[in-house]
Design an enzyme around this catalytic site. Structure first.
Site, mmCIF file in Angstrom:
data_model
loop_
_atom_site.group_PDB
_atom_site.id
_atom_site.type_symbol
_atom_site.label_atom_id
_atom_site.label_comp_id
_atom_site.label_asym_id
_atom_site.label_seq_id
_atom_site.Cartn_x
_atom_site.Cartn_y
_atom_site.Cartn_z
ATOM 1 N N CYS A 1 0.816 -1.208 0.000
ATOM 2 C CA CYS A 1 0.000 0.000 0.000
ATOM 3 C C CYS A 1 0.860 1.273 0.000
ATOM 4 O O CYS A 1 1.414 1.627 -1.038
ATOM 5 C CB CYS A 1 -1.007 -0.048 1.141
ATOM 6 S SG CYS A 1 -2.431 1.008 0.823
ATOM 7 N N HIS B 1 -3.715 -5.181 0.294
ATOM 8 C CA HIS B 1 -3.143 -5.722 1.543
ATOM 9 C C HIS B 1 -3.341 -7.239 1.557
ATOM 10 O O HIS B 1 -4.227 -7.727 2.269
ATOM 11 C CB HIS B 1 -3.859 -5.124 2.755
ATOM 12 C CG HIS B 1 -3.579 -3.688 2.995
ATOM 13 N ND1 HIS B 1 -2.580 -3.249 3.821
ATOM 14 C CD2 HIS B 1 -4.174 -2.572 2.522
ATOM 15 C CE1 HIS B 1 -2.566 -1.922 3.847
ATOM 16 N NE2 HIS B 1 -3.531 -1.495 3.066
ATOM 17 N N GLU C 1 -1.928 -9.437 3.126
ATOM 18 C CA GLU C 1 -1.756 -10.022 4.470
ATOM 19 C C GLU C 1 -3.087 -10.257 5.175
ATOM 20 O O GLU C 1 -3.196 -11.138 6.019
ATOM 21 C CB GLU C 1 -0.859 -9.131 5.345
ATOM 22 C CG GLU C 1 -1.373 -7.722 5.626
ATOM 23 C CD GLU C 1 -1.025 -6.728 4.528
ATOM 24 O OE1 GLU C 1 -0.526 -7.158 3.466
ATOM 25 O OE2 GLU C 1 -1.253 -5.518 4.733
HETATM 26 N N1 GLN Z 1 -1.824 6.772 2.885
HETATM 27 C C1 GLN Z 1 -1.983 5.997 1.703
HETATM 28 C C2 GLN Z 1 -3.349 6.153 1.080
HETATM 29 O O1 GLN Z 1 -4.282 6.591 1.709
HETATM 30 C C3 GLN Z 1 -1.694 4.517 1.950
HETATM 31 C C4 GLN Z 1 -2.625 3.840 2.906
HETATM 32 C C5 GLN Z 1 -2.119 2.521 3.423
HETATM 33 O O2 GLN Z 1 -0.928 2.228 3.409
HETATM 34 N N2 GLN Z 1 -3.021 1.700 3.920
HETATM 35 O O3 GLN Z 1 -3.524 5.854 -0.072
#
Ligand code: GLN
Length: 534
Positions: A383, A510, A512
């Site tokens: 992410c 994600h 995970e």
């Molecule tokens: N801050 C970033 C976004 O909002 C990544 C978010 C995250 O890593 N879950 O896109």
């Protein structure tokens, strides 16, 4: 008829009540019962999404896009199932619903009170989860400790449920810390006694006491707890420290918790079949080669901030046949020059760039990514970690020296990471990110496709920003190519990988959150196997 088992906590929070609950539920699943677990969080937030990871650890994301307490992650991993946002009930949700009903006039003519309106709302929601999962047994873990003001309406609702559903339909497990005095090695039971007294004052008599302790509970402490808690000694169970949380179900099974509870609930006793679980434990315990993974993030002081990731690494490592050793590197310390990355990253086998929000520590992460890319070290960006990989390549390979994310620098001339079009105009924070499971199409011939072994996959999400399509051609000509896009109507870039690198993959998702002991994440598997060969 559905049975309910409430799990309360005493003495201290964060002693492993979630793992205990998940473990007992797993034993009943292994006995052939249909089980589900509800986590109650007595705080007033509607969900965990608006809290800093330092407050309660990681925000877990469900398939249906709930931003929940991390215990839901434990439940999914132990039960090898997917739960819904409804499995996490907060006081915020309850009060919000009650007040909305009052405004709609649904309680017209009455005074709206904690008892019965709030307690009825609580009971109704717990039962609804049971119905939706067609559960034989609903385990309900009540967060916090007995005596917390916020927790009282939930305990009261649990007390009422025993009366209404009948003695054999509701049971109580109390999990409490039994500290040990270092000097004498003596296990002290007084704090447990007090928390049980508090519980009984509220009208709840626990049926089983789970003593969380460093060493196995000694017989003297057990009989003391039994006497003062008004339970038979065999219903006082030792849940002592183990090296691996996935052993807890075995520790509890060996003390016949499932038989005591089945008996109490008038359920037929069946021998639990834990063979797939034991197979996994055998893989973990094999004396395997060590693989060193650098964990680069900004909430590294509380390991629970990234618990699904550390668990996904454990699952994948068991299947690859290696033992993970995690080296936590705080990105703000890299940024401030307290950590010398050349020194810290020389002996590692792989690195994970952790997710996150906000500016602090990001330049440290970018510096680490540059080193990892240039030294051909297996690297996985999750992410925000992925977004920073894009920024690093834009700056150092393409030459856009001030490239950034508009989250971090709203006036950057090169917003290679930008607010998603669907996020524009959203002005409330709670529950409004791009959340939950979304289908993704992977491109054949790419490393990510090889990892998953299929074209259409689904992973969970939690973000507002993404790769700015205006820069895709430049990134691809620099060798950082797209390996998967989402199948929702946004078609956003979900995976990218660097061609000329052993493994340098970033994902907006994600993976995970879906990794389980019995179903490891394909992406983490591929990362760990490349790292172990490095
Ligand atoms: N801050 C970033 C976004 O909002 C990544 C978010 C995250 O890593 N879950 O896109």
């Amino acid at each position: 008829m559905t049975k309910y088992v409430f799990v309360t906590g005493g003495v201290l929070s964060s002693v492993g009540k979630g793992v205990t609950t998940a473990s007992v539920a797993l034993l009943f699943k292994a006995m052939g019962f249909n089980v589900t677990i509800v986590k109650i969080d007595p705080y007033l937030n509607v969900d965990a999404g608006t809290m800093n990871p330092y407050a309660h650890g990681e925000v877990f994301v469900t398939e249906d896009g709930g931003e929940t307490d991390l215990d839901i992650g434990h439940y999914e991993r132990f039960l090898n199932t997917n739960l819904s946002k409804k499995n996490n009930i907060t006081a915020g949700q309850i009060y919000y619903a009650v007040i909305m009903k009052e405004r709609r006039g649904e309680y017209l003519g009455t005074t709206v009170q904690i008892i019965p309106h709030v307690t009825n709302e609580i009971k109704q929601r717990i039962k609804e989860v049971g119905r939706e999962h067609d559960a034989d047994i609903v385990f309900v873990e009540i967060g916090g400790t007995v005596g917390d003001i916020e927790g009282l309406p939930f305990l009261e609702a649990a007390r009422q449920m025993k009366l209404e559903e009948g003695f054999n339909s509701v049971a109580f497990i109390h999990v409490a810390l039994v500290p040990m005095l270092k000097a004498t090695g003596e296990q002290k039971t007084k704090p447990v006694q007090h928390s049980v007294q508090e519980l009984r004052r509220i009208g709840i008599q626990p049926d089983i006491i789970v003593a969380r302790c460093e060493k196995p509970l000694d017989p003297e402490a057990r009989s003391k707890i039994a006497l003062f808690s008004n339970v038979p000694p065999e219903a006082v169970v030792s849940n002592h420290d183990v090296t691996n949380i996935y052993e807890v179900p075995i520790v509890l099974m060996n003390q016949m918790v499932h038989r005591i509870l089945a008996n109490r609930l008038a359920l037929d006793y069946r021998e639990p079949d834990l063979s797939p679980w034991l197979n996994f434990l055998e893989k973990v315990s094999k004396n395997a080669k060590m693989v060193k993974i650098a964990m680069i993030g900004k909430y590294t002081k509380l390991k629970d901030s990234y618990i699904s990731i550390t668990e996904a690494i454990k699952h994948a490592s068991a299947y690859v046949g290696v033992k993970p050793a995690l080296k936590w590197l705080e990105s703000t310390d890299i940024e401030n020059g307290y950590i010398d990355i050349e020194k810290e990253l020389t002996d590692i086998n792989g690195a994970l760039i952790l997710p996150g929000f906000g500016k602090r520590g990001t330049e440290g992460k970018v510096r680490a990514i540059k080193y990892l890319r240039e030294h051909n070290i297996p690297t996985l960006g999750i992410c925000f970690g992925f977004q920073l990989m894009v920024i690093e390549i834009a700056r150092n390979v393409i030459g856009l020296s001030d490239a950034n994310s508009s989250e971090l620098d709203p006036s950057t001339p090169h917003p290679v990471i930008d607010l998603l079009p669907s996020q524009k105009g959203i002005d409330t924070i709670g529950g409004t990110m791009r959340l939950g499971a979304i289908s993704i199409k992977l491109y054949k011939g790419r490393k990510v496709y090889e990892a998953y072994g299929k074209e259409i996959i689904s992973e969970r999400h939690r973000h507002r920003y993404g790769v700015n399509m205006k820069y895709i051609d430049k990134l691809e000509s620099a060798g950082f190519v797209v390996s998967g896009v989402s199948l929702d109507n946004e078609s956003i870039v979900e995976f990218m990988e660097l061609n000329s690198h052993i493994l340098f993959i970033g994902t907006q998702s994600h993976p995970e959150f879906k990794s389980k002991p019995l179903a490891p994440s394909p992406l983490y598997l591929s990362f760990i196997s490349k790292a172990s060969a490095n």
